[in-house]
Design a protein around this motif. Structure first.
Motif, short mmCIF file in Angstrom:
data_model
loop_
_atom_site.label_atom_id
_atom_site.label_comp_id
_atom_site.label_asym_id
_atom_site.label_seq_id
_atom_site.Cartn_x
_atom_site.Cartn_y
_atom_site.Cartn_z
N GLY A 35 37.02 33.27 32.55
CA GLY A 35 38.40 33.55 32.11
C GLY A 35 38.39 34.17 30.71
N LEU A 61 43.14 35.26 41.90
CA LEU A 61 41.75 35.46 41.50
C LEU A 61 41.44 36.96 41.50
CD1 LEU A 61 39.90 32.67 43.52
CD2 LEU A 61 40.79 32.60 41.19
N VAL A 62 40.60 37.40 40.58
CA VAL A 62 40.18 38.80 40.61
C VAL A 62 39.16 38.95 41.76
CG1 VAL A 62 40.53 39.00 38.11
CG2 VAL A 62 38.24 38.66 38.99
N ILE A 67 33.76 39.98 39.47
CA ILE A 67 33.30 38.84 38.67
C ILE A 67 31.81 38.55 38.93
CG2 ILE A 67 33.97 36.97 40.26
CD1 ILE A 67 34.90 37.04 36.65
N GLY A 88 34.36 28.23 35.18
CA GLY A 88 35.30 29.13 35.87
C GLY A 88 34.60 30.06 36.85
N PHE A 89 33.34 29.90 37.01
CA PHE A 89 32.57 30.65 38.01
C PHE A 89 31.50 29.71 38.57
CE2 PHE A 89 29.05 33.07 39.61
CZ PHE A 89 29.64 34.15 40.25
N ARG A 91 34.25 30.55 41.81
CA ARG A 91 35.58 30.05 42.18
C ARG A 91 35.86 30.27 43.65
NH1 ARG A 91 38.20 30.64 36.75
NH2 ARG A 91 40.28 29.77 36.83
N GLN A 95 31.37 33.76 45.97
CA GLN A 95 30.80 33.79 44.61
C GLN A 95 29.65 32.79 44.49
OE1 GLN A 95 33.77 33.29 41.49
NE2 GLN A 95 35.13 34.80 42.42
N ARG A 163 49.56 31.43 26.98
CA ARG A 163 49.02 32.39 27.96
C ARG A 163 50.09 32.71 29.00
NH1 ARG A 163 43.24 30.07 29.88
NH2 ARG A 163 44.04 30.95 31.81
N ASP A 165 49.73 33.26 32.00
CA ASP A 165 49.50 32.53 33.25
C ASP A 165 49.65 31.02 33.09
OD1 ASP A 165 47.14 32.23 31.85
OD2 ASP A 165 45.82 32.81 33.50
N ARG A 174 48.38 29.27 40.57
CA ARG A 174 46.95 29.10 40.27
C ARG A 174 46.41 27.84 40.94
NH1 ARG A 174 46.96 28.99 34.08
NH2 ARG A 174 44.69 28.89 34.18
P1 AMP Z 1 40.66 30.68 33.48
O1 AMP Z 1 40.74 30.95 32.02
O2 AMP Z 1 39.31 30.17 33.90
O3 AMP Z 1 41.79 29.81 33.98
O4 AMP Z 1 40.82 32.11 34.23
C1 AMP Z 1 41.98 32.89 34.05
C2 AMP Z 1 42.10 33.88 35.19
O5 AMP Z 1 40.96 34.75 35.20
C3 AMP Z 1 42.15 33.29 36.57
O6 AMP Z 1 43.45 32.84 36.95
C4 AMP Z 1 41.69 34.48 37.43
O7 AMP Z 1 42.71 35.45 37.55
C5 AMP Z 1 40.61 35.09 36.55
N1 AMP Z 1 39.26 34.52 36.83
C6 AMP Z 1 38.47 33.81 35.99
N2 AMP Z 1 37.30 33.47 36.57
C7 AMP Z 1 37.38 33.98 37.84
C8 AMP Z 1 36.50 33.96 38.96
N3 AMP Z 1 35.30 33.34 38.93
N4 AMP Z 1 36.90 34.59 40.10
C9 AMP Z 1 38.07 35.23 40.17
N5 AMP Z 1 38.96 35.27 39.16
C10 AMP Z 1 38.62 34.66 37.99
#
Ligand code: AMP
Length: 224
Positions: A35, A61-62, A67, A88-89, A91, A95, A163, A165, A174
């Motif tokens: 993230g 998710l992207v 990623i 965060g990986f 997810r 992956q 943020r 989101d 989310r």
């Molecule tokens: P986070 O800060 O970990 O909550 O991530 C923020 C945003 O980044 C998520 O809501 C996704 O849109 C994207 N993101 C982060 N890590 C991933 C991942 N491993 N796979 C897909 N999208 C991700």
């Protein structure tokens, strides 16, 4: 230092970032928070950032290939040869499979997966009060861990922001994404005997203490 390849797993707002930073200070392994990496790419206006922004703003998710490429690059770079902490990986199951394949190519494997478990209502409560610093992403909560001076980061003096989101409707989405696409990883890693579950509703210091004990035990086992 023995090689430790760790994953922090858990819903958004479970405290993975806080715990990841502390782990990095204690054990000095490179820490990859996807993230944070994506937010930096959006801020810098890179191709990856441009591709990721609309997904992130919606709380989606992207795409996996974006990623996976980012993490594979770091694992191949040599900087994580002695271990890493992933936050965060992965997810999604694809992956996780890509990570297993990448590690296998390098003759390595995961050491442990640490699941920080927190229920949905608590997540919504936490994220609605979360504030993040512009400069380095240091995290605060208006009620539970406020900065000394309202709206300003204690560490680097930069302004705090909400943020996009973390807005309630995006948080709900989310969480749906988490239950739908990420929570199958709990079983995936349980089957591999890698899963360690902690109660993320505990006080963050208590969670850190448990993680520290777990990682120290793993270090001893790996070092044998
Ligand atoms: P986070 O800060 O970990 O909550 O991530 C923020 C945003 O980044 C998520 O809501 C996704 O849109 C994207 N993101 C982060 N890590 C991933 C991942 N491993 N796979 C897909 N999208 C991700």
């Amino acid at each position: 230092m023995p090689e430790l390849n760790l994953i922090l797993l858990g819903p958004p707002g479970s405290g993975k970032g806080t715990q990841g930073e502390r782990l990095q200070e204690d054990f000095e392994y490179p820490y990859y928070a996807t993230g944070d990496i994506l937010r930096a790419a959006v801020k810098d206006g890179t191709e990856v950032g441009k591709a990721a922004k609309e997904f992130m703003d919606r709380g989606d998710l992207v795409p996996d290939e974006v990623i996976i490429g980012i993490i594979a690059e770091r694992l191949q770079s040599g900087e994580a040869d002695h271990g890493f902490i992933l936050d965060g990986f992965p997810r999604t199951v694809p992956q996780a499979e890509a990570l297993d394949a990448e590690l296998l190519k390098l003759g390595r494997q995961l050491t442990a997966v640490i699941l920080i478990d927190v229920d949905d209502d608590e997540i919504v409560n936490r994220l609605s009060g979360r504030r993040v610093c512009q400069e380095k992403g240091h995290v605060y909560h208006v009620e539970y861990s406020p900065p000394e001076k309202e709206g300003i980061c204690d560490v680097d003096g930069s302004e705090l922001y909400i943020r996009d989101d973390d807005k309630p409707e995006v948080v709900r989405h989310r969480l749906e994404q988490y239950h739908d696409k990420t929570s199958p990883l709990v079983d995936y890693y349980k089957k591999q005997g890698l899963l360690n579950t902690l109660d993320g509703a505990d006080d963050p210091d208590r969670v850190s203490e448990k993680i520290r004990t777990l990682v120290s035990t793993l270090s001893l086992e790996e070092g044998r």
